[in-house]
Scaffold this active site. Sequence first.
Site, PDB file in Angstrom:
ATOM      1  N   ASP A  28      65.842  54.177 -66.121  1.00 24.61           N
ATOM      2  CA  ASP A  28      66.203  52.991 -65.365  1.00 24.61           C
ATOM      3  C   ASP A  28      65.778  53.072 -63.913  1.00 24.61           C
ATOM      4  OD1 ASP A  28      67.609  51.136 -67.146  1.00 24.61           O
ATOM      5  OD2 ASP A  28      68.915  52.850 -67.491  1.00 24.61           O
ATOM      6  N   GLU A  81      73.093  42.373 -74.596  1.00 22.05           N
ATOM      7  CA  GLU A  81      72.938  43.826 -74.506  1.00 22.05           C
ATOM      8  C   GLU A  81      73.902  44.334 -73.450  1.00 22.05           C
ATOM      9  OE1 GLU A  81      68.299  44.454 -75.954  1.00 22.05           O
ATOM     10  OE2 GLU A  81      68.842  44.984 -73.909  1.00 22.05           O
TER      11      GLU A  81
END
Lengths: 298, 400
Positions: A60, A49
């Site tokens: 995040d 990824e």
Amino acid sequence: MSRLAAKFEELAKTGRKALIPFITAGDPRPDFTVPMMHAMVKAGVDVIELGVPFSDPMADGPVIQRASERALAHKMSLRRTLEIAAEFRKSDQLTPVVLMGYLNPIEAMGYEGFANAAQRAEIDGVLTVDLPPEEGLECSTLLKARGIDPIFLLAPNSNDERVKKMDAAGSGYIYYVSLKGVTGAGHLNPADVKNKLQQIRANTRLPVAIGFGVKDAQTAKTIAEIGDGVVIGSALISIIEANLDDPEQAKNKIVELLASIRQALDSVRMTEGGGLKTENNLQSPVRHPLSSVNGAYE
Amino acid sequence: MIEKYNMPDERGHFGPYGGIFVAETLMPPIQELNAAYQQYLKDPEFIAELDADLKYYVGRPSPLYHAERWSRELGGAQIYLKREDLNHTGSHKINNTVGQALLAKRMGKTRIIAETGAGQHGVATATVAARLGLECVVYMGAVDVARQSLNVYRMKLLGAKVVAVESGSKTLKDALNEALRDWVTNVDNTFYIIGTVAGPHPYPAMVRDFQAIIGRECRQQCQEATGRLPDALVACVGGGSNAIGLFYSFIEDESVKMYGVEAAGDGIATGRHSAPLCAGRPGVLHGNRTYLMADDDGEIIETHSISAGLDYPGVGPEHAWLKDTGRATYVNITDTEALEGFYALTLMEGIIPALESSHAMAYTMKLAPTMNKDDIIIVNLSGRGDKDMQTMAKREGIEL
């Protein structure tokens, strides 16, 4: 068959669990990423990824936020992330690469322009954190038409209806966010994850990779007993961050960590697939088909 | 033209704008919120409680004040000020926080979070949280914490925890990012009170509905005072909640022109501004599609404005729609011009406006002289300037 589908089929056949590392493209420097990707493949990862840096990474935690900031300081972008993926693909035709990021850079490029560019870069999957299936049909359709899997997230609070929605909208695999929170946060609870996976599996046949909160070989092993794959991101980026003045050192330590996780995951396979006697023989040809290519690259 | 206005659609779309663009963990709480909002907006008991709070706690209706001297001085249209500055806590923000807090209570949430730029929304949130005995955490960019320290102190007095956000540009957008991260972590017990008409559906519609009381009152007050509707509405636009609040009741009245005033900072040409409608492009941020300040790669650009409350790279999706359809006109005012508006209202009418509202005043100074003496402009005086005393004193070289 897409590279991702083939990969998960191969893993299922051999009873192995997918090891899926996440790194942010261009962190800490643009020239770090391609060699890092090849080194991770050598360490035994199955899918990569690749994070697309974004100025406002809302889902995040601080570790990946800072990775985005470091990459953006080097003028990294979606366009340049695709260039990195294409560069990697030149010497690795087998390892699936999944872009993971936020929608606005894709909006800026235009859905069709992005789908075409991703196809040219031989991207295998696209996971857009802030694009739920309700809004994502146009983009998913364009990606699927080009053999690229749109990958969707599921969360601990996703009900059956949402699992079915992801099953219909997504392909490749489902990324199960194992805890309520941002990337790199807290500790996951294996019992909760196990219960949730039963609910998910009842509603989709797509492979399920589990991420958020996976920090080391031990948690990875626990999680691998439940899911089809393990995503590890913040723990790797923490290593990059701790070695900003020595990227080579960062690379070595990441490889070391991934190798230990690989070993832990394979021990799961051994206990589960006791009937498989050829596992050690399988390891070399199936796991590292590119080792000679990578050797040449490096 | 717009005959029957019924935006947004069921999924929160204003044409191509709006929608729900969030990470999966936020989908369930957003669906839960939407269900509650749809239910209670039709619940007479809820409406009665809200109306009572607006009357006795906020102090509504706020007056519509005829600024006669200023109108005469400018020599054009008659200027009426909608006095949202006289609300409890000093701005229009409380209209929305009172409503959302009642919703939070009905939904059984025990913890409130909010983002704030100038601190007005943070103060308005801390205020209602104190009143209902709810835990309150306010996220504020570190830059804004420094330039709006008075409001930081007010929030702390009210029992809120103020978190200075050090990421990104350390202003409103980063406070929003951090609030979203908090929400995703604490979805079970936490209600996120968004302060503007942005964010994922239902926020743009819900905040508009809570702010729409501004325009509803204006409609009636203007009829009472002048016997007719106004010719023009003027309001500043950051996220755009005070502007939508004023505009909404007039959208179907073609004869009423609507002007949204964005912050041009150092000037649009310098690139150092906060004017996505005037100089941005459509994109997706903070849960909705709208006009944004972004570069060619889709990365969000840092914004600049003298007023912390307008220092935001996005804008409510309904404004994006009103712009594209031509129903509203979006203009911009520089920092320097805003200061002229600030001083004009202060010296001409004895009312010190917030720096955000000063942008609307400055545009009114341009617009009024182009209109006839019997024309009517309603300007939203969205907040009072007390919070800006330090900023203004500093500009004048005075140590307070």
